[in-house]
Design an enzyme around this catalytic site. Structure first.
Site, PDB file in Angstrom:
ATOM      1  N   TYR B 241     -32.583  44.183 -27.589  1.00 41.80           N
ATOM      2  CA  TYR B 241     -32.971  42.665 -26.869  1.00 41.80           C
ATOM      3  C   TYR B 241     -34.146  42.631 -26.753  1.00 41.80           C
ATOM      4  O   TYR B 241     -34.714  41.326 -26.556  1.00 41.80           O
ATOM      5  CB  TYR B 241     -32.073  42.732 -25.435  1.00 41.80           C
ATOM      6  N   HIS B 395     -25.764  43.753 -20.541  1.00 38.80           N
ATOM      7  CA  HIS B 395     -25.442  44.388 -21.865  1.00 38.80           C
ATOM      8  C   HIS B 395     -25.636  46.064 -21.666  1.00 38.80           C
ATOM      9  O   HIS B 395     -25.589  46.681 -22.759  1.00 38.80           O
ATOM     10  CB  HIS B 395     -26.460  43.777 -22.868  1.00 38.80           C
TER      11      HIS B 395
END
Ligand code: ZN
Ligand code: ZN
Lengths: 718, 718
Positions: B241, B395
């Protein structure tokens, strides 16, 4: 018979000649691949020569210390010998001389090797098998030839009398059964003895090497060239063994050519030596050999035997494609041929090697079935291997009519290869694993029909060797490649017939693989057709009953005991699709045309494997029961791309929307709609494929005067 | 506050300036990487421009036609815009103009997107999520800036009034919750609006983008720079990310620097933008990001976001290591920074990028645990990732104190990553698979302790986010790298403490990984420590009871339901070894020092997986039962080489012959004999590691004044 009339005049004169040496001496003082290879070898040998010479009394079998040491020694003598020729530095010759003298002292004291295997093979003296002794002689005689000029008459006498002549006699007169045998082991023996004959001026030895001990022509090197290869140069045991067998042929043939050019050895049997080399290359995909039979999968064209082979092939033909292979091999040998390769590569003369679609007839007459390779470059470099080949002796698998598919550098539909971790002691001593017999050789480990869960020939290699499939036809054109073959001896009362095609759909820039497998039997049987795929299962278009918290083995024997049954489904009549994603990033969909009777069994390898010896590969098995007759029809379709790195996925779904099969007379008709385009694929099955056939399809008239035709149909529906 | 005092004077002036354009125009007429990249882009865009412009009425959500079309459009406008600047060919400007006018006609007619997800995210108008709309603006405003000079006053008015200003207002005033949020989605919005402010001379927009809508400084771009990265530039959700978050930071910062150089944005927070880029690179091995949390494994440094990042980093620092990364990225962007990279690469200025051993403090204060990377080049390029990092939001995985190991370009001890086939419709619509929750996030999917078959924080992400591990220490030196961390909130009443070291055994040119995992609990528990290994199991030195014809799942929930139990064994007191062979050709042996109570459970992934969504990976789980306290002690040893291609196998057996553990005061002592050499490895655990500690071992005196010391012992036994 052509009698030898060479006069032993000069050294070296086996694989490498004096003229070669002069060229090589020049090259090592220039820039380039050859000089680099020379420097690398010199550095390596210098390190070894700093250590004391060890010529131990033979004691250990394969893998043991004395075994490995004697192997290392012949390579060292060879390397030091060639370095002497190139550098003219006598240190290298002295090293070889000293080692030869150590051997000359040891050899007369030796009996047969203490670790010999009495029943299975002839024993050596330095090694447990005479095969190793022959390999030793092939290398050592060349080393001796290199340093001959630096030896005193006294040294020559000692070395020849106490070592080289006795070894040559031991390997010829001493073991007639091996020396005369038309077998790869015999080739090493004849090569060693024949080259010894050239070096030590024993023309009789050369004659015996060529024609057998009785000079009858029933054995010997020429007979081996006659029988061990098919007319196209295919070796019965498959590429993994072919490349191994190659080296003594290439070596001795070159020595014969240098010493007895009038024998025209490279023209022998229409150039069989070159054909054998070239065929070995053709039997590879993406640098690796097709892993049929007991093959270890990582073996490829960079194997040292083929480095020698390619150097010879280039020197004989000057074909730039061989340079492409040499480039991938990335290894230059210090020989006259090696120099030619190095210089041509330095000059940038390499051009792509022409891989072709071809059927290699099997057996010495080329009529014991065939190994078929189909290639296409339409949608990336693809290959189908189709195997109506002969059993291939003891290392052969029970895999009649199996196939494999390769795309974008990877295996897609695969063969397990050999179950073996070479030289890993913890894995059954590094030998073939028990699972090689219990799984890898079995029919269910392959992509071909298994009747009643029993392997072909009931797993009997003798029966297999005696019964090859029949290649009905093979044809290749711009539309694709097609082949058909059959066998009625794999099972009593059952005929297996398979027709496969790698078809170019030029308009779509796509290819598909067509597969029609006909089974006709006198009684009712269970028929299984496994497909071993490489990748992650993505999807199927039919319901599956999956074993989610308990797994059992699919069967009890003949390889079935090693397969976990993960799920099963019975697709309705129509198209049954299974898709997977290979690590090359492409999707593959296998579409079967089913009649509602073919059950699909999804399996994973690994049951009854207490030592974790097997790779946990995936397959699905199409199964019908109580059948006298069945036709398995399918299409394999590569499609799309999965690129999570760049975050896109293209065409993950199959584009085959319709598939139908019919037959008109002897013409097989497959109608397939793919990506909106409807094709009629016709395969002409008449015995003489050149006879034009006419047929009707959807009220249109067509004709075919070859084996394969592909018509884009007018699609009125669109 | 620094007030903006820029005067909107010239176009383009965002990421690319007029001065850049002049340099680039010169470069495209010369030979080199930049000119090649220009020609490639031109060819690609020309193909697209030959097709009609499509600006459809928004309808589809992610992946659908209108969604993908609008994404394609902003990239096309951007590309055509830069081509106009470089070629000065008005065709490109006209194309951008026409598309902008089409949007200017459409946009005023739009309501909120019909496929919006009301609960989860703010809606856009062109896209279902406002996030996509912000990304659209970031690209489109740059395209507009490129072609501004070619537009008529009337066009400018229509485009700004009907399109760009409304979009910018919609993304700022229209959605304060996202715009003001200190979150990656907010960064895209502030970047788009701020750049729009520069281009359309709205300095207030720039202020709001930097300091939030109220200009309070509680939100906005600068606050995002303050809080979304740790002081060292680590992004809480992990590298997968982080690289995605990077792009708006890099883009807007460059635009700020060009327009308001007095803001010294690149010096902001001690150079946080550059640190964020550099950290992203450090978080990779062999070109791929470490796959922690919901990461797709094939994502690597060639991701386009990092191509932009590396170009900026090089242009800011001129460090030649960035060129090495750029070379691997193999993509040149058409910008001023891209040109600098291209020219430097053309000049051969690249030098190896310096990958280091480092502990990245986690959280905006850098104190929420840490992500630790240990590297060694002693025996090939190796890395240990040790993860006492924070949860990392939604996540994040329940993987506190887990580790991974990499060697010779491959994963050896691995993390599953995310269970997802990105954009593959057949696999749960291409979204995260159900197995991402049921397996990939669970603790048992990681190489860390599971208590009572329950995941960390009982699988509650909120609890996880609130409780980070504590990094006790990290140290790196020529002897290796060591780190220790603990957490007492993963399970109630249980303290987990792990100490790991990547140790260089310089004399042997070997490395080992030491792992000491201490569990101390208030009550009795079952403790599992899994190790997910990549490769084929070769051997273990203890008896195993193997499930050969029936498999069952290891457990019922928290990931255990997905593991088939293949075999189990209870090694006696002493050394318990498990060896495997990785596809890189190296062997790995994991040696545990056991007390006769640790059971080894061998598993394979794939149970309860009806859609074949999981990869069938292997693990073994060390288990103890009814324990208040336990210490898992082990060593991982890379060794040998398997080379069946060249037909040799070296050191297939572990060379660890002895291992013992003891503690003296705060000093942990590991005595290991490997390849005949006996080492004493001391790890100093005192709170202040710089205080010298003395200790005795085998009647010798030692001292340690750092965290890690390695002593070669006199081995009297030899
Ligand atoms: Zn096979
Ligand atoms: Zn994970």
């Amino acid at each position: 018979l052509v009698l030898s009339c060479s006069v032993q005049a000069s050294h070296p004169n086996l694989v490498i000649t004096q003229a070669d040496v002069l060229d090589m001496r020049k090259a090592i003082n220039e820039q380039g691949r050859f000089a680099t290879a020379y420097k690398n070898l010199k550095a390596k040998v210098d390190l070894q020569m700093a250590l004391p010479i060890e010529v131990p009394v033979p004691k250990d079998g394969g893998g043991g210390y004395t075994h490995e040491r004697h192997k290392k020694n012949y390579q060292l003598m060879y390397d030091a010998g060639i370095l002497f020729q190139l550098s003219q530095d006598k240190t290298y010759a002295d090293y070889v001389r000293n080692m030869l003298l150590a051997y000359a002292q040891l050899y007369p004291t030796l009996e047969l090797h203490p670790a010999r295997k009495v029943k299975s093979q002839n024993s050596g003296k330095l090694f447990w098998q005479s095969l190793n002794e022959a390999v030793w002689l092939v290398h050592t005689i060349q080393a001796y030839d290199f340093v001959y000029g630096a030896l005193s008459a006294q040294d020559i006498k000692r070395i020849e009398t106490n070592l080289l002549k006795p070894v040559a006699l031991f390997l010829s007169e001493g073991q007639p059964s091996t020396f005369n045998k038309v077998h790869n082991h015999g080739t090493w023996a004849t090569a060693g003895v024949g080259m010894a004959g050239y070096v030590m001026n024993e023309p009789e030895w050369v004659e015996k090497a060529l024609y057998d001990l009785e000079k009858s022509g029933k054995g010997g090197f020429l007979k081996q060239l006659d029988e061990l290869f098919s007319p196209q140069g295919y070796y019965n045991e498959g590429p993994y063994y072919q490349r191994y067998a190659l080296l003594p042929f290439v070596t001795f043939a070159k020595a014969i050519d240098n010493n007895d050019p009038q024998r025209k050895i490279f023209q022998y049997r229409d150039g069989i030596v070159l054909k054998a080399i070239d065929t070995t290359i053709q039997l590879s995909y993406s640098g690796l050999f097709f892993p049929i039979n007991d093959a270890i999968k990582s073996k490829g064209i960079d194997t040292i035997e083929l480095v020698h082979g390619v150097a010879l092939a280039y020197s004989l033909t000057k074909e730039p494609g061989y340079l492409d292979i040499a480039k991938q091999q990335n290894q230059i040998i210090l020989s006259g041929n090696g120099l030619k390769v190095a210089q041509a590569l330095d000059q940038g003369l390499a051009a792509p090697y022409p891989f072709i679609s071809v059927a290699f007839g099997d057996g010495s007459d080329g009529k014991q079935g065939a190994l078929v390779i189909m290639r296409s470059q339409l949608a990336g470099d693809q290959a189908v291997l189709f195997k109506p080949a002969a059993q291939g002796l003891g290392h052969g698998h029970f895999d009649k009519l199996t196939w494999q598919f390769y795309d974008q550098t990877k295996e897609i539909v695969s063969d397990y290869g050999a179950a073996r971790f070479l030289n890993v002691e913890a894995k059954f001593g590094g030998r073939y694993l028990p699972e090689n017999e219990s799984y890898a050789k079995q029919t269910v480990a392959h992509n071909t029909v298994v009747v009643d869960e029993t392997s072909h020939f009931d797993g009997d290699v003798e029966v297999g060797n005696a019964n090859a499939p029949v290649l009905s036809y093979f044809e290749t054109s711009s539309r694709g490649t097609v082949s058909s073959a059959k066998i009625d001896t794999a099972y009593q009362g059952v005929e297996l017939k398979r027709t496969m095609a790698l078809v170019n759909l030029t308009e779509l820039e796509k290819t598909i693989v067509l597969d029609v497998f006909d089974v006709v039997a006198s009684g009712e049987h269970q028929l299984d057709l496994p497909l071993h795929y490489q990748g992650q299962l993505i999807d199927m278009n039919f319901a599956l009953s999956v074993s989610t918290d308990q797994l059992s083995a699919l069967g009890a024997k003949n390889g079935y005991q090693h397969l976990w049954l993960k799920g099963r489904g019975l697709p309705e009549q129509g198209l049954a699709k299974v898709s997977w994603l290979n690590e090359n990033g492409r999707f593959y969909t296998h579409t079967s045309l089913v009649n509602g009777q073919e059950e699909f069994l999804f399996t994973q390898l690994g049951a009854n494997d207490p030592h974790f010896n097997l790779r946990n590969e995936q397959a699905f098995v199409r199964r019908v029961n109580n059948k006298k007759q069945h036709q398995f029809i399918s299409v394999l379709e590569p499609h799309g791309e999965y690129n999570p790195g760049k975050e896109y996925t293209l065409d993950a779904a199959s584009q085959v929307t319709q598939l139908s099969y019919s037959q008109q007379g002897e013409v097989m008709l497959i109608n397939i709609t793919i990506a909106g385009v409807s094709y009629l694929i016709a395969i002409n099955q008449v015995p003489d494929g050149s006879i034009k056939q006419n047929f009707q399809y959807q009220d249109q008239s067509f004709s075919i005067n070859s084996r394969l035709a592909v018509f884009a149909l007018n699609d009125d529906e669109e």
